[in-house]
Design a protein around this motif. Sequence first.
Motif, PDB file in Angstrom:
ATOM      1  N   TYR A 112       5.552  -9.338   8.275  1.00  0.00           N
ATOM      2  CA  TYR A 112       5.303  -7.727   8.335  1.00  0.00           C
ATOM      3  C   TYR A 112       5.751  -7.512   9.665  1.00  0.00           C
ATOM      4  O   TYR A 112       5.230  -8.332  10.692  1.00  0.00           O
TER       5      TYR A 112
ATOM      6  N   HIS B  87      -4.762  -5.340   1.103  1.00  0.00           N
ATOM      7  CA  HIS B  87      -4.838  -4.642   2.308  1.00  0.00           C
ATOM      8  C   HIS B  87      -5.102  -5.910   3.411  1.00  0.00           C
ATOM      9  O   HIS B  87      -5.664  -5.600   4.383  1.00  0.00           O
TER      10      HIS B  87
ATOM     11  N   ASP C 134       0.902  -1.249  -0.211  1.00  0.00           N
ATOM     12  CA  ASP C 134      -0.038   0.078  -0.001  1.00  0.00           C
ATOM     13  C   ASP C 134       0.926   1.228  -0.096  1.00  0.00           C
ATOM     14  O   ASP C 134       2.158   1.198   0.359  1.00  0.00           O
TER      15      ASP C 134
ATOM     16  N   LEU D 290       3.122   0.103   9.067  1.00  0.00           N
ATOM     17  CA  LEU D 290       2.931  -1.364   8.419  1.00  0.00           C
ATOM     18  C   LEU D 290       4.447  -1.540   7.351  1.00  0.00           C
ATOM     19  O   LEU D 290       4.645  -0.494   6.853  1.00  0.00           O
TER      20      LEU D 290
HETATM   21  N1  URA Z   1      -1.133  -5.886   3.910  1.00  0.00           N
HETATM   22  C1  URA Z   1      -1.519  -4.642   3.965  1.00  0.00           C
HETATM   23  O1  URA Z   1      -2.553  -4.496   4.693  1.00  0.00           O
HETATM   24  N2  URA Z   1      -1.124  -3.629   3.040  1.00  0.00           N
HETATM   25  C2  URA Z   1       0.202  -3.710   2.502  1.00  0.00           C
HETATM   26  O2  URA Z   1       0.691  -3.122   1.807  1.00  0.00           O
HETATM   27  C3  URA Z   1       0.705  -5.135   2.633  1.00  0.00           C
HETATM   28  C4  URA Z   1      -0.160  -6.308   3.184  1.00  0.00           C
END
Ligand code: URA
Length: 242
Positions: free
Chosen positions: A133, A187, A103, A203
């Motif tokens: 992440y 997302h 994102d 994130l």
């Molecule tokens: N999940 C998300 O919500 N955003 C990202 O950019 C990547 C994984």
Amino acid sequence: MMRLDKYLCEAGAGTRSEVKELIRRGRITVNEKPAGKPDQKISETSDSVCLDGQPVLAAGNVYYMLNKPAGYVSSTVQTDGPSVLDLLADAPGKGLFPAGRLDRDTEGLLLITNDGKLSHDLLSPKKHVEKEYYAKIEGIVTEEDVVRFEEGLDIGEKRRTLPARLLILQSGTESEILLTIREGKFHQVKRMFEAVGKRVVYLKRVSMGSLTLDEALAPGAYRPLTADELLALKTPKGKSNE
Ligand code: URA
């Protein structure tokens, strides 16, 4: 036909100014004759271009690790904001694109390449490549959330999410976590936290398959993958000799 300096850049011989210097110093030959000017036209297929007598082969596939900063879109063109490719304007290689999307407000590891096959293999939903992440979450992340992520969540898709590994680094009014998922739905991380009533406020992707973000890269910086990184990425899990 293309300009000699462009050919040399794309083949990885150096930056525009470095290859101009190589030409000026007489270290580049075209069909065994010293090159003239940087804008000399050459044929990528029939001319022989050498640096210090060694052939400079036309650009093949290139692979870069980018630490994506917030504010850039993961597309090849500027849509609603600058594209991640604007950060690699000087990087040798033709037809670069980001292998996957983050994102606009997400930071971290993004592979930029022109290798369609590798990109397909990494992104194919069937291959279940792990993506890790780091996130900051508004609200207290609990052991109950860990179990719910492990069980799979309803994020409004046909199927629940695959089991995901949630590790709480710090729990408080703003929590810090590491999350490993094996899918890449739109997302996804944000929607998984929404499903447990929490909000992602920061994130960053830290790994994708065997590739881990080089923490020495500041946001916006990139570097070519090392030979070992590339080999590991191209070796499907379970097929390495280790
Ligand atoms: N999940 C998300 O919500 N955003 C990202 O950019 C990547 C994984």
